[in-house]
Motif scaffolding. Structure first.
Motif, PDB file in Angstrom:
ATOM      1  N   GLU A  26       2.467   8.202  -2.050  1.00 54.77           N
ATOM      2  CA  GLU A  26       3.323   7.600  -1.030  1.00 54.77           C
ATOM      3  C   GLU A  26       2.718   6.307  -0.494  1.00 54.77           C
ATOM      4  OE1 GLU A  26       6.386   8.327   0.278  1.00 54.77           O
ATOM      5  OE2 GLU A  26       6.529   9.709  -1.402  1.00 54.77           O
ATOM      6  N   SER A  29       2.993   3.556  -3.089  1.00 47.49           N
ATOM      7  CA  SER A  29       4.365   3.087  -3.304  1.00 47.49           C
ATOM      8  C   SER A  29       4.815   2.127  -2.209  1.00 47.49           C
ATOM      9  CB  SER A  29       5.331   4.271  -3.382  1.00 47.49           C
ATOM     10  OG  SER A  29       5.487   4.866  -2.112  1.00 47.49           O
ATOM     11  N   LYS A  30       4.165   2.161  -1.066  1.00 46.74           N
ATOM     12  CA  LYS A  30       4.530   1.280   0.042  1.00 46.74           C
ATOM     13  C   LYS A  30       3.767  -0.048   0.040  1.00 46.74           C
ATOM     14  CE  LYS A  30       5.789   5.037   3.196  1.00 46.74           C
ATOM     15  NZ  LYS A  30       6.923   5.402   2.494  1.00 46.74           N
ATOM     16  N   ALA A  33       5.807  -3.414  -0.548  1.00 41.43           N
ATOM     17  CA  ALA A  33       6.633  -3.785   0.602  1.00 41.43           C
ATOM     18  C   ALA A  33       5.779  -4.381   1.718  1.00 41.43           C
ATOM     19  CB  ALA A  33       7.394  -2.564   1.109  1.00 41.43           C
ATOM     20  N   VAL A  34       4.594  -3.849   1.911  1.00 41.02           N
ATOM     21  CA  VAL A  34       3.698  -4.383   2.945  1.00 41.02           C
ATOM     22  C   VAL A  34       3.241  -5.788   2.571  1.00 41.02           C
ATOM     23  CG1 VAL A  34       1.434  -4.075   4.029  1.00 41.02           C
ATOM     24  CG2 VAL A  34       2.938  -2.117   3.724  1.00 41.02           C
TER      25      VAL A  34
END
Length: 51
Positions: A26, A29-30, A33-34
């Motif tokens: 998780e 996967s972020k 975007a960050v």
């Protein structure tokens, strides 16, 4: 140490390993975007407009 204790320890270890792997997936996967959000913040801070 009896077999019940060994079985419970093995189940707990696999449960913990599964939890750690899920949390790591998780988190990873972020990351894109960050990074994109950080680039937008830097662009806005500098007064540019990249789109």
């Amino acid at each position: 140490m009896d077999w019940d204790t060994v079985t419970l320890l093995v189940l707990a270890a696999f449960g913990l390993a599964g939890l750690i792997l899920t949390l790591a997936a998780e988190l990873l996967s972020k990351v894109p975007a960050v990074i994109e959000a950080w680039r937008r913040v830097r662009s806005t801070w500098r007064g540019g407009d990249d789109g």
